[in-house]
Design an enzyme around this catalytic site. Sequence first.
Site, PDB file in Angstrom:
ATOM      1  N   LYS A  11     -51.335  68.304 -32.110  1.00  0.00           N
ATOM      2  CA  LYS A  11     -50.673  67.065 -31.702  1.00  0.00           C
ATOM      3  C   LYS A  11     -49.914  67.282 -30.393  1.00  0.00           C
ATOM      4  O   LYS A  11     -49.075  68.163 -30.299  1.00  0.00           O
ATOM      5  CB  LYS A  11     -49.717  66.611 -32.809  1.00  0.00           C
ATOM      6  CG  LYS A  11     -50.419  66.329 -34.135  1.00  0.00           C
ATOM      7  CD  LYS A  11     -49.453  66.041 -35.267  1.00  0.00           C
ATOM      8  CE  LYS A  11     -48.659  67.253 -35.635  1.00  0.00           C
ATOM      9  NZ  LYS A  11     -47.887  67.074 -36.886  1.00  0.00           N
ATOM     10  N   GLY A  48     -41.109  60.971 -38.464  1.00  0.00           N
ATOM     11  CA  GLY A  48     -42.158  60.993 -39.476  1.00  0.00           C
ATOM     12  C   GLY A  48     -43.561  60.796 -38.944  1.00  0.00           C
ATOM     13  O   GLY A  48     -44.482  60.560 -39.724  1.00  0.00           O
ATOM     14  N   THR A  49     -43.761  60.906 -37.635  1.00  0.00           N
ATOM     15  CA  THR A  49     -45.110  60.703 -37.090  1.00  0.00           C
ATOM     16  C   THR A  49     -46.088  61.763 -37.601  1.00  0.00           C
ATOM     17  O   THR A  49     -47.241  61.458 -37.885  1.00  0.00           O
ATOM     18  CB  THR A  49     -45.090  60.731 -35.554  1.00  0.00           C
ATOM     19  OG1 THR A  49     -44.359  61.889 -35.121  1.00  0.00           O
ATOM     20  CG2 THR A  49     -44.426  59.495 -34.992  1.00  0.00           C
ATOM     21  N   GLY A  50     -45.632  63.018 -37.716  1.00  0.00           N
ATOM     22  CA  GLY A  50     -46.513  64.074 -38.187  1.00  0.00           C
ATOM     23  C   GLY A  50     -46.946  63.870 -39.621  1.00  0.00           C
ATOM     24  O   GLY A  50     -48.125  64.026 -39.966  1.00  0.00           O
ATOM     25  N   CYS A  51     -45.990  63.527 -40.488  1.00  0.00           N
ATOM     26  CA  CYS A  51     -46.307  63.249 -41.895  1.00  0.00           C
ATOM     27  C   CYS A  51     -47.293  62.091 -41.988  1.00  0.00           C
ATOM     28  O   CYS A  51     -48.274  62.137 -42.744  1.00  0.00           O
ATOM     29  CB  CYS A  51     -45.034  62.881 -42.660  1.00  0.00           C
ATOM     30  SG  CYS A  51     -43.676  64.032 -42.489  1.00  0.00           S
ATOM     31  N   THR A  91     -39.922  57.528 -33.752  1.00  0.00           N
ATOM     32  CA  THR A  91     -41.006  58.487 -33.955  1.00  0.00           C
ATOM     33  C   THR A  91     -40.721  59.416 -35.127  1.00  0.00           C
ATOM     34  O   THR A  91     -41.403  60.426 -35.284  1.00  0.00           O
ATOM     35  CB  THR A  91     -41.225  59.319 -32.681  1.00  0.00           C
ATOM     36  OG1 THR A  91     -39.981  59.954 -32.318  1.00  0.00           O
ATOM     37  CG2 THR A  91     -41.686  58.443 -31.516  1.00  0.00           C
TER      38      THR A  91
END
Length: 859
Positions: A752, A799-802, A797
Amino acid sequence: MDSTLAPPLPADLFHLLSAELAHRLDFATLFNCVTSSKYLGNAGSVSALYRISLGDQSPSRSIVMDNLSPAESDIALMRWSILWRTVILSALGKTMYPYCRHVRNLDLRDLSDLLDRLDETRSRKVAKHFFASHLSSFHHVLQTTGKYRATRLNSEKTLAEVGDIITQQAPLLEGIAEPSTSDVLSGTLPAWAPRLTHLHELELWDGKALEDETLRKLLHTHCPKLNKLRMYRSSASDPDRSVAAFISGMPQDALRSFENMDTSGLGPQTCLAINGHGRSLTSLKLALEEDEMLGLGLLQGCTQLETLHISTLHVTALRPSIDLKATQNDVYLEIVDWLRRCAQLTEIFFNDVVSAPDLLLPVLLNGDVKLRTLGIKAKEGSMYQAKNQHGFHSALSTQSSLKRLDICADPDIMTRDDNDTSIVLDSLCHLTELQTLQLFRISHYFSDEHIKLLAQHLPRLDALYIGGYGITDDVWSAVGTLKYLKSITFAGITAFTSDGILSFIEKLGEGNTGLVLSIEMADPDTMIPEEVQEILREALTSSVNGRFEYQPSRDPNKPIFILRESQSRQTLTMKRILVIAGSDSSGGAGLEADQKVVAAHGCYAMTATTALTAQNTQGVYGIHEVPSDFVQKQISACVEDIGVDVVKTGMLASASTVDIVADALREHSIKLTIVDPVMVATSGAQLLPEDAVKTLCERLLPNTFLVTPNIPEARLMLEKTGKQPVSVQDLDGLRQMARAVHELGPKYVLLKGGHLPLTADRKVAGSEDQKKLVANVLYGDDVDEVFELEYQQSRNTHGTGCTLASAIACHLANGIGIASAARSACRYVEAGIKTSVNLGKGSGPLNHFHSMQISPFSP
């Protein structure tokens, strides 16, 4: 030659040169000017250097985000900290040159961001240097609970003390900006105000500061040049009264710009106070609660406006916007009368105002108005009915000066043969200077002929967002003539073929460099195979260094519940996702975000909780680790009863839990596993101890289907496994890093790139205005693909990875290939950021349900 015969150029000229260099963000040249001559430094170079170095466009600040190796990151962070340290030391009288006297803008947001960086575990060495010696008195900490985080910096106290010393020694300060994480100015402005005699601009995160009558008087007395006020929210008991009192107390016709961005409680009193500055006010951006929109009728004197943004707050499908014309006609007529007399307007945006077309009609018909930008945006419940606005649509044609037009309207009762569509198209075809055209929903029933007509009449378009139904290759011949086109999105049902798209690509020229072609709703019956999609991507990249995005439409007739042949007709099943992760008490990340994502994708979520966190949008304040053996019991309970299609892991908290998870996946023969290697929170809190990182890489990754690290996580994984660090300066560097992580054993890697925004030519962005793209790299033995997304400047942004990893898990569970699953998930996250609402004071959550329409149950 005698130097006396060559006097220096006038200081005024150097001030102009310094201003131009600052505009160009030419940090290096300004720095050389400062270091080469005291005369140049005093002639504007120092103040210009600080203006671009201690704010949103700080080159040092962006480099911290971009560099990857620990050593390089520390150096960049050190440079950023030295800039602030130098200013603070000069304010304390500890430098030979009085640098602080050249500071014009005290951007506490930038200093707050720096302190957040210094608060990270890996930045403690830089933090120690920053707070060394004379700055040790500014070092304050908060005691917090948690296994891995004993203390955090007390940034609010540090900001207050630093701001106090700088305002004493920087007599020419023109602007002050408050950070979103701390209500600093409420307590400090009363002491600072007498020193701010040159203040022009005041930006408050919390307008509560203006509730203090003493402070208002101090600002009125000592800041006579103040002409720009910007605030995000207000927690005052009566914000409308306090803000109105402040604005009313300013000299008449002094205010030039006013903006509030979210829940501020403003209304009629504030509008009436603003009206007292009608002859000076040129920019007004108001966000009002629905009940307070009536206050707009009190702005009768504000007729010199050039920029006007009006937004209705908290509109949803369940709480639609009111129609002023239908329900408050007297006020509606007052607002219309006011807008009719605003002849200087060049930019207008109405957000979630269902009456927008009726209110704007007299503006469009005013022959003196020459608009350059016009936008009507809306959520469900606040869109106007396109069929009922013939007059507005016809009047659009009078604004031939328009460069940008955004329209969002409800087309449900329009048809492609209706006179309504013809009126809209006829007006649009008159706007031959348009460069950006975005037609949300209103173009839902457009045909090939309609799109061709627009392309033929709008030759200057560089960005087009359009819907349509049954759009075919017939449009490419016309769209291919747009020689300045850089972005085109087809948001309606399309039936394009690969040959048709290739014919379009062949027509592209130099003016189309970097073109993004996005097809969002391809007809499932005419889907282009993935291997052919890849050919199209390569062709577009080769032709104009462009990007191709493609995804199918969702068939509304296909149920998200799937009937298995072996079951009775009454028994339905859903794809099952087991999430093994930590809990986020604020709901924006962790298990709470995962469950929202899974629900939004029509799957069934189960959880095994690894840790409980006390956190919000501003940081992590405590971590309670769940015993590893209890995590194992949760996993077994879910797998042995309900079953699992895909496992997604997040925060695993400890090395022992990593071991337990690895053993459980093997024991239950789970093949589809997605590992989101959550290691450090955005706020800097360490969520996985460093000894567990190596365990994760050695025990979990070799049996992982997909791992989704961000750049800092990938860097740490490579470091802890003894791999050579990868320096990233461009997109190729990102690809190299993804390949390096792939060597650790997972089948696929999705790297990412959100921590490293890129320029349009795929280089590392050196400043905020250079950030154009975010690149996510998918790499495996049979795939090497880049998903490029438009860079969004948003604080939401968290929690974007989760969210991304869980969305991919849902797609994989439904049998979608890895490339399509990752691509669709990236677009899902992108839309979640775009449609997010502002919650909390820090990094807010995404909107996980942006593609769902929610209706209430009958009472």
